[in-house]
Design a protein around this motif. Structure first.
Motif, PDB file in Angstrom:
ATOM      1  N   ALA A 172       0.846  -1.209   0.000  1.00  0.00           N
ATOM      2  CA  ALA A 172       0.000   0.000   0.000  1.00  0.00           C
ATOM      3  C   ALA A 172       0.872   1.246   0.000  1.00  0.00           C
ATOM      4  CB  ALA A 172      -0.927  -0.009   1.220  1.00  0.00           C
ATOM      5  N   ARG A 173       1.914   1.241   0.798  1.00  0.00           N
ATOM      6  CA  ARG A 173       2.790   2.429   0.851  1.00  0.00           C
ATOM      7  C   ARG A 173       3.437   2.673  -0.506  1.00  0.00           C
ATOM      8  NH1 ARG A 173       7.095   1.807   4.244  1.00  0.00           N
ATOM      9  NH2 ARG A 173       7.470   4.038   4.281  1.00  0.00           N
ATOM     10  N   ALA A 174       3.831   1.577  -1.172  1.00  0.00           N
ATOM     11  CA  ALA A 174       4.490   1.726  -2.479  1.00  0.00           C
ATOM     12  C   ALA A 174       3.498   2.246  -3.522  1.00  0.00           C
ATOM     13  CB  ALA A 174       5.067   0.384  -2.911  1.00  0.00           C
ATOM     14  N   ALA A 175       2.210   1.946  -3.334  1.00  0.00           N
ATOM     15  CA  ALA A 175       1.206   2.346  -4.329  1.00  0.00           C
ATOM     16  C   ALA A 175       0.782   3.807  -4.167  1.00  0.00           C
ATOM     17  CB  ALA A 175      -0.031   1.444  -4.189  1.00  0.00           C
ATOM     18  N   LEU A 176       1.090   4.394  -3.027  1.00  0.00           N
ATOM     19  CA  LEU A 176       0.646   5.776  -2.775  1.00  0.00           C
ATOM     20  C   LEU A 176       1.649   6.763  -3.365  1.00  0.00           C
ATOM     21  CD1 LEU A 176      -0.600   5.171   0.851  1.00  0.00           C
ATOM     22  CD2 LEU A 176      -2.003   6.148  -0.983  1.00  0.00           C
TER      23      LEU A 176
END
Ligand code: NAP
Length: 282
Positions: free
Chosen positions: A152-156
């Protein structure tokens, strides 16, 4: 009521908030649940947790009635999108539905309830759009293990993750092995759901430990449990109470600080179990 920064949101939030799953939707018990919510807010428990799933929108509607007329800026309202609605357009629509039922213009944090089949990147893009449009102030996740959090962090692209809402009670402390340290490292708040478990803390020898510590502080066992679960500087708890007396008791936990020796005794009486598989949700 002790308050602390809620992840990267810039908001100081009380360590004890109010959950609303299974809140009665109709009749005298629903009226009492509304009175309980308002009493909790009066006592500083301004963090109100809900979800589109709860009672199929009934929980959000009941909260909307309970908070009508209260100064919105003083509240911290959190809702969640169901994974089955978490496509880009579905997330935007779901958020608008929650805002309407709650009778508010924005959510303080909007969470993905749990990870489903929709690619995470799509939901995270929708969350970032909702932040840009002023419909939510921050975004978060629920029931995410460390791999999910990383993804999720990488997708933000622009926004940080505000919190991970997880199952956390005396009988289920698995989150302490991986997710809690990860969240501490990355400035993400941990919100403990179902903090009283199934009440089975009261069945074994550990109950004596909790009761003795409670007596020392002139507190109740439920207050000691909430103080234990929020002992970490990134942790919050959201007990659900549809009765005014329960809400008043839970609010009392917001000022209770346990000594290191008491924490050590609870830790020994309710040890972290070895992790089997993913993050538990039941
Ligand atoms: P909980 O808060 O651990 O327990 C709720 C039960 O405890 C209710 O029966 C309540 O009674 C009782 N209670 C509350 N305060 C009490 C007190 N001081 N003394 C004795 N009993 C007390 O369980 P939960 O509702 O499962 O979890 C809390 C919240 O977390 C939910 O409401 C929801 O907002 C959230 N949650 C999130 C997820 C997720 O997947 N993200 C999953 C589950 C829950 P009364 O209601 O009769 O007062």
């Amino acid at each position: 009521m002790i308050v602390r920064p809620f992840g990267p949101t810039g908001r100081d939030v009380p360590i004890v908030g109010q959950g609303t799953w299974n809140t009665p939707a109709r009749g005298e018990r629903a009226e009492e649940a509304k009175r309980a919510l308002r009493r909790g807010i009066e006592l500083g428990m301004v963090h109100i947790d809900t979800a589109e799933m709860y009672g199929d929108g009934a929980s959000e509607r009941l909260i909307g009635e309970a908070i009508r007329g209260l100064p919105r800026e003083q509240l911290f309202v959190v809702s969640k999108v169901l994974p089955s609605n978490a496509s880009f357009n579905g997330t935007i629509r779901a958020c608008e539905g929650s805002l309407e039922r709650l009778g508010t213009d924005y959510l303080d944090v909007y969470l993905l309830h749990w990870r489903g089949a929709t690619p995470l990147g799509e939901t995270m893009r929708a969350f970032e759009r909702l932040v840009a449009d002023g419909k939510i102030r921050a975004l978060g996740v629920s029931n995410f293990d460390v791999d999910d959090l990383e993804e999720a962090r990488a997708a933000l692209e622009r926004e940080p993750i505000a919190c991970n809402q997880v199952l956390y009670h005396l009988g289920e402390r698995t989150v302490e092995t991986h997710e809690l340290p990860y969240c501490r490292e990355h400035g993400i708040a941990i919100t403990a759901y179902t903090p009283f478990g199934r009440g089975d803390w009261a069945d074994g020898d550990g109950a004596n430990v909790i009761e003795t510590i409670a007596r020392t502080h002139g507190a109740t066992p439920h207050q000691v449990i909430l103080a234990f679960l929020t002992r970490e500087p990134i942790a919050f708890a959201i007990p659900k109470a549809a009765r005014v007396a329960h809400v008043e008791e839970n609010a009392g936990a917001g000022d209770l600080r346990l000594e290191a020796a008491e924490i050590a005794r609870i830790d020994a009486a309710f040890p972290v179990r070895r992790r089997r598989g993913g993050l538990p949700t039941l």
